[in-house]
Write a protein that holds these residues in place. Structure first.
Motif, mmCIF file in Angstrom:
data_model
loop_
_atom_site.group_PDB
_atom_site.id
_atom_site.type_symbol
_atom_site.label_atom_id
_atom_site.label_comp_id
_atom_site.label_asym_id
_atom_site.label_seq_id
_atom_site.Cartn_x
_atom_site.Cartn_y
_atom_site.Cartn_z
ATOM 1 N N UNK A 128 0.695 -1.302 -0.033
ATOM 2 C CA UNK A 128 -0.080 -0.098 0.169
ATOM 3 C C UNK A 128 0.818 1.187 0.049
ATOM 4 N N UNK A 129 0.554 2.083 -0.721
ATOM 5 C CA UNK A 129 1.395 3.398 -0.995
ATOM 6 C C UNK A 129 0.841 4.638 -0.311
ATOM 7 N N UNK A 130 -0.496 4.503 0.127
ATOM 8 C CA UNK A 130 -1.097 5.573 1.050
ATOM 9 C C UNK A 130 -2.363 4.806 1.733
ATOM 10 N N UNK A 131 -2.358 5.178 2.919
ATOM 11 C CA UNK A 131 -3.468 4.817 4.026
ATOM 12 C C UNK A 131 -4.432 6.060 4.369
ATOM 13 N N UNK A 159 -9.553 5.591 -9.858
ATOM 14 C CA UNK A 159 -8.279 6.593 -10.232
ATOM 15 C C UNK A 159 -7.248 5.767 -11.042
ATOM 16 N N UNK A 160 -6.631 6.871 -12.075
ATOM 17 C CA UNK A 160 -5.385 6.281 -12.814
ATOM 18 C C UNK A 160 -4.664 5.744 -12.064
ATOM 19 N N UNK A 161 -3.873 4.731 -12.201
ATOM 20 C CA UNK A 161 -2.807 4.075 -11.669
ATOM 21 C C UNK A 161 -2.974 3.235 -10.614
ATOM 22 N N UNK A 162 -4.291 3.038 -9.975
ATOM 23 C CA UNK A 162 -4.720 2.603 -9.114
ATOM 24 C C UNK A 162 -5.103 1.040 -9.153
ATOM 25 N N UNK A 278 -0.861 0.668 -5.891
ATOM 26 C CA UNK A 278 -0.789 1.115 -7.335
ATOM 27 C C UNK A 278 -0.377 0.283 -8.248
ATOM 28 N N UNK A 279 -0.633 0.306 -9.672
ATOM 29 C CA UNK A 279 -0.233 -0.389 -10.551
ATOM 30 C C UNK A 279 1.290 -0.376 -10.679
ATOM 31 N N UNK A 280 1.963 -1.606 -11.158
ATOM 32 C CA UNK A 280 3.324 -1.583 -11.184
ATOM 33 C C UNK A 280 3.987 -0.508 -11.950
ATOM 34 N N UNK A 281 3.340 -0.049 -13.248
ATOM 35 C CA UNK A 281 4.007 0.983 -14.050
ATOM 36 C C UNK A 281 3.608 2.546 -13.550
ATOM 37 N N UNK A 282 2.735 2.460 -12.705
ATOM 38 C CA UNK A 282 2.174 4.024 -12.253
ATOM 39 C C UNK A 282 3.116 4.691 -11.465
ATOM 40 N N UNK A 288 -0.730 8.871 -5.547
ATOM 41 C CA UNK A 288 -1.045 9.351 -4.120
ATOM 42 C C UNK A 288 -1.729 10.676 -4.075
ATOM 43 N N UNK A 289 -1.122 11.660 -5.041
ATOM 44 C CA UNK A 289 -1.774 13.052 -4.928
ATOM 45 C C UNK A 289 -3.011 12.906 -5.496
ATOM 46 N N UNK A 290 -3.638 11.804 -6.313
ATOM 47 C CA UNK A 290 -5.137 11.909 -6.953
ATOM 48 C C UNK A 290 -5.765 11.187 -5.826
#
Length: 320
Positions: A128-131, A159-162, A278-282, A288-290
């Motif tokens: 997880x990149x953001x909680x 969201x894009x990249x999730x 997040x996705x592997x290439x995101x 996180x900002x989104x």
């Protein structure tokens, strides 16, 4: 050739700036250890039964797979976890396929009530990149969990990249049957009788179609059990004199949660966590900002007493 050299240098600079702007940002290098895990759930079983009926059987079968470096297994109440580490030069995809083939060959030896083994490869991108914490001063934790599953998970997943959204500390609704052993013994019944009655009656079967010259109707048999009172009226057995033994006579039926021992707190307040993977290439910083921007937008439309708080954000270190 100064012009030609200047044009080439300028193209290299432009190419470098464009590439630099599109580079994915990570906190650590994209290196995944060659590790495969096997998780098997066996609800209601003790650790010793899980060890003998599941863990040892799977361990014996995968022991001869090529390239294994270490095998770490643990058995606890209701769950078996096996972690297999391979040599660093081993192809993780080939190793995972070998493990799947070996485990599938012993699936018929595992208990019938056990869930199928889940085989996964270790992936650093699953972290997880953001909680984000969902808290309320008017709703209980099961109500917060239900609200998050219904209205919030899909919005963050879009969201894009999730890749996916994890709900931490969720306590999902479930029906709990508290059995009175004395009342059960007095009526010469066992827990197996209750289990069989629930499996036999609490079903919703297809009933086919009704067709005419101009219309077609789908027939649906409505399930009669929807509330604790409905389940309390479930007939377990009919006596010799026509008297009916119902579930409410030998047990207390109430709406509870699947697991009462899960707890998620922030600053001492019970909450529910929303973890964004997040996705592997995101780009971690952009995802996180989104997520933060969406949380700020949702806070303006949430019901009274509900608030989304930011908890952990790994993009802070990457951005710095």
């Amino acid at each position: 050739r100064p012009v030609f050299a200047s044009v080439l240098s300028l193209l290299l600079v432009i190419f470098g700036l464009v590439s630099f702007d599109r580079l994915p940002l990570r906190e650590y290098p994209d290196i995944d250890a060659p590790v495969v895990t096997i998780q098997t759930d066996y609800p209601g079983a003790s650790a010793s039964i899980v060890e003998t009926r599941i863990t040892q059987i799977i361990e014996d079968r995968i022991a001869c797979v090529e390239g294994i470096r270490t095998v770490d297994a643990s058995s606890r109440d209701g769950r078996s976890d096996i972690s297999i580490e391979f040599a660093i030069n081993q192809d993780i995809d080939v190793a995972a396929n070998d493990i799947r083939d070996r485990v599938s060959s012993v699936s018929d030896q595992l208990p019938v009530d056990a869930d199928p083994p889940e085989i996964t490869k270790a992936n650093a991108d699953d972290d997880v990149i953001i909680w984000l914490n969902l808290a309320s001063d008017s709703m209980t934790t099961p109500e917060l969990s239900d609200y998050a599953d219904r209205f919030l998970v899909d919005q963050f997943s879009a969201l894009d990249g999730v890749a996916r959204v994890r709900v931490g500390g969720s306590r999902n609704y479930a029906l709990r049957v508290w059995i009175d052993r004395k009342a059960l013994a007095a009526r010469n019944l066992t827990v197996i009788d209750i289990d069989q009655a629930l499996r036999r009656e609490n079903i919703e079967s297809p009933a086919g179609n009704l067709e005419s010259d101009s219309r077609t109707f789908v027939v649906r048999l409505d399930r009669p059990f929807r509330s604790p009172d409905d389940f309390a009226g479930l007939v377990l057995r009919e006596g010799s004199e026509g008297d009916l033994v119902r579930l409410g006579d030998v047990a207390r039926v109430e709406r509870g949660t699947e697991e009462d021992r899960n707890l998620f707190r922030g600053n001492g307040v019970p909450m529910v966590g929303l973890g964004v993977v997040k996705q592997s290439t995101a780009n971690t910083v952009e995802v996180a900002a989104a997520a933060r921007n969406l949380a700020d937008t949702l806070n303006q439309t949430l019901p009274n007493g509900i608030q989304i708080y930011q908890s952990f954000d790994s993009s802070v270190f990457i951005e710095a």
